[in-house]
Design an enzyme around this catalytic site. Structure first.
Site, PDB file in Angstrom:
ATOM      1  N   ARG A 143       1.009  -1.347   0.047  1.00  0.00           N
ATOM      2  CA  ARG A 143       0.040   0.124  -0.078  1.00  0.00           C
ATOM      3  C   ARG A 143       0.935   1.242   0.041  1.00  0.00           C
ATOM      4  NH1 ARG A 143      -2.042  -3.613   4.172  1.00  0.00           N
ATOM      5  NH2 ARG A 143      -4.091  -4.223   3.862  1.00  0.00           N
ATOM      6  N   LYS A 169      -1.967  -2.647   8.082  1.00  0.00           N
ATOM      7  CA  LYS A 169      -3.253  -2.058   8.840  1.00  0.00           C
ATOM      8  C   LYS A 169      -3.122  -3.089  10.076  1.00  0.00           C
ATOM      9  CE  LYS A 169      -5.816  -0.335   5.086  1.00  0.00           C
ATOM     10  NZ  LYS A 169      -7.369  -0.465   4.595  1.00  0.00           N
ATOM     11  N   HIS A 223      -3.094   2.576  -6.215  1.00  0.00           N
ATOM     12  CA  HIS A 223      -3.652   1.528  -5.520  1.00  0.00           C
ATOM     13  C   HIS A 223      -3.884   0.162  -6.597  1.00  0.00           C
ATOM     14  CE1 HIS A 223      -4.864  -0.631  -2.123  1.00  0.00           C
ATOM     15  NE2 HIS A 223      -6.053  -0.848  -2.661  1.00  0.00           N
ATOM     16  N   ARG A 226      -1.337  -2.447  -6.781  1.00  0.00           N
ATOM     17  CA  ARG A 226      -1.414  -3.461  -5.628  1.00  0.00           C
ATOM     18  C   ARG A 226      -2.348  -4.441  -6.329  1.00  0.00           C
ATOM     19  NH1 ARG A 226      -1.055  -4.686  -0.028  1.00  0.00           N
ATOM     20  NH2 ARG A 226      -3.374  -5.165   1.033  1.00  0.00           N
ATOM     21  N   HIS A 250      -4.009  -9.274   3.987  1.00  0.00           N
ATOM     22  CA  HIS A 250      -5.854  -9.225   4.349  1.00  0.00           C
ATOM     23  C   HIS A 250      -5.861 -10.060   5.327  1.00  0.00           C
ATOM     24  CE1 HIS A 250      -6.185  -7.707  -0.201  1.00  0.00           C
ATOM     25  NE2 HIS A 250      -6.165  -6.798   0.865  1.00  0.00           N
ATOM     26  N   TYR A 259      -9.281  -8.121  -5.120  1.00  0.00           N
ATOM     27  CA  TYR A 259      -7.896  -7.649  -5.507  1.00  0.00           C
ATOM     28  C   TYR A 259      -7.480  -8.590  -6.964  1.00  0.00           C
ATOM     29  CZ  TYR A 259      -7.010  -4.405  -2.194  1.00  0.00           C
ATOM     30  OH  TYR A 259      -7.246  -3.344  -1.156  1.00  0.00           O
TER      31      TYR A 259
END
Length: 274
Positions: A143, A169, A223, A226, A250, A259
């Site tokens: 990211r 994240k 993005h 990615r 994830h 994705y």
């Protein structure tokens, strides 16, 4: 964690400060805290309501008055739910006016991988610093916020070469194998943050995203690199969705599926087999 374009309202200062401290104590990402601060300050500015005097009708009217895109409306609803859940749980509000806000349907996302031509054009346009950003996004699936925080100490030797430790994240750490060329590019740099700046020693994720998107052709975002990485990793791993999930960091395979573009050849093979 504030936005200077939205003026402060005195009655909101203490509740907002306390709520953001609650989010930090819960380990929420800085990007989430920033967005919730922005959303709540905007809500306060537009409605002029006292923090704990909002009603369900007022919240509904606010959410329905902007013509926002689905994702923006969903984020605003989540912010209001979170704030008034906190206020009720901590005894600051006798009731939770956001508890019965109508659900907002999220349309199913679709993979949007950048094309090879788009990446090649971006690498031609970019300077050396931005080229390395593009390579980290396209070649390691990072990211923009993760690209911004890459540090030379994060490059570690493994049994097959080198890998990169990535802080993602929610504070989750993952390890992404690096190609030899990308590892050499990172290891040749002076020690420290790869992209030094004023945000805790490195550039901000938002600025890195802007730099990458500016180098890419119109309509192609950082993005989407990615998404490109995920789609290629899916094919390269023998269509192992769990492997791609680990590479992207994830928490849910369902997110990874958004994705990963299914190769057209696979669809035709399925039809032929049927």
């Amino acid at each position: 964690m504030t936005n200077s374009r939205i003026p402060d309202h005195p009655s909101w200062h203490e509740p907002l400060t306390d709520y953001l401290a609650w989010l930090r104590a819960a380990g929420r990402p800085r990007s989430t805290i920033y967005q919730r601060s922005y959303q709540l300050r905007r809500f306060a500015h537009e409605t002029r309501v006292e923090p704990f005097e909002a009603t369900l009708d007022l919240l509904v009217a606010y959410l329905g008055s902007h013509g926002w895109a689905n994702a923006t409306q969903h984020a605003a609803r989540s912010t209001l739910r979170g704030f008034y859940d906190w206020a009720h749980v901590t005894g600051r509000s006798e009731s939770n006016p956001a508890a019965r806000l109508p659900k907002i349907r999220q349309p199913a996302g679709k993979p949007r991988p950048a094309s090879d031509d788009a990446l090649a054009a971006g690498l031609v346009e970019a300077d050396e610093r931005v080229k390395l950003m593009l390579r980290l996004a396209a070649g390691a699936g990072l990211r923009a916020s993760e690209v911004a925080r890459v540090h030379t100490r994060d490059v570690e030797p493994d049994l097959d070469g080198y890998s990169l430790r990535v802080l993602g994240k929610g504070g989750r750490v993952r390890v992404v194998p690096l190609t030899r060329a990308l590892a050499l590019a990172l290891r040749s740099l002076p020690g420290g943050f790869v992209f030094p700046g004023q945000d805790a020693g490195h550039l901000s994720g938002a600025y890195v995203s802007k730099l990458m998107s500016r180098a890419l052709p119109d309509g192609v975002t950082a993005h989407m690199l990615r998404h490109r990485f995920a789609s290629r990793a899916y094919v390269g791993s023998g269509r192992d969705i769990r492997a791609v999930q680990e590479l992207l960091g994830h928490s849910s395979v369902a997110t990874t599926q958004v994705y990963t573009a299914v190769p057209r050849g696979a669809l035709r093979a399925g039809v032929e087999a049927a």
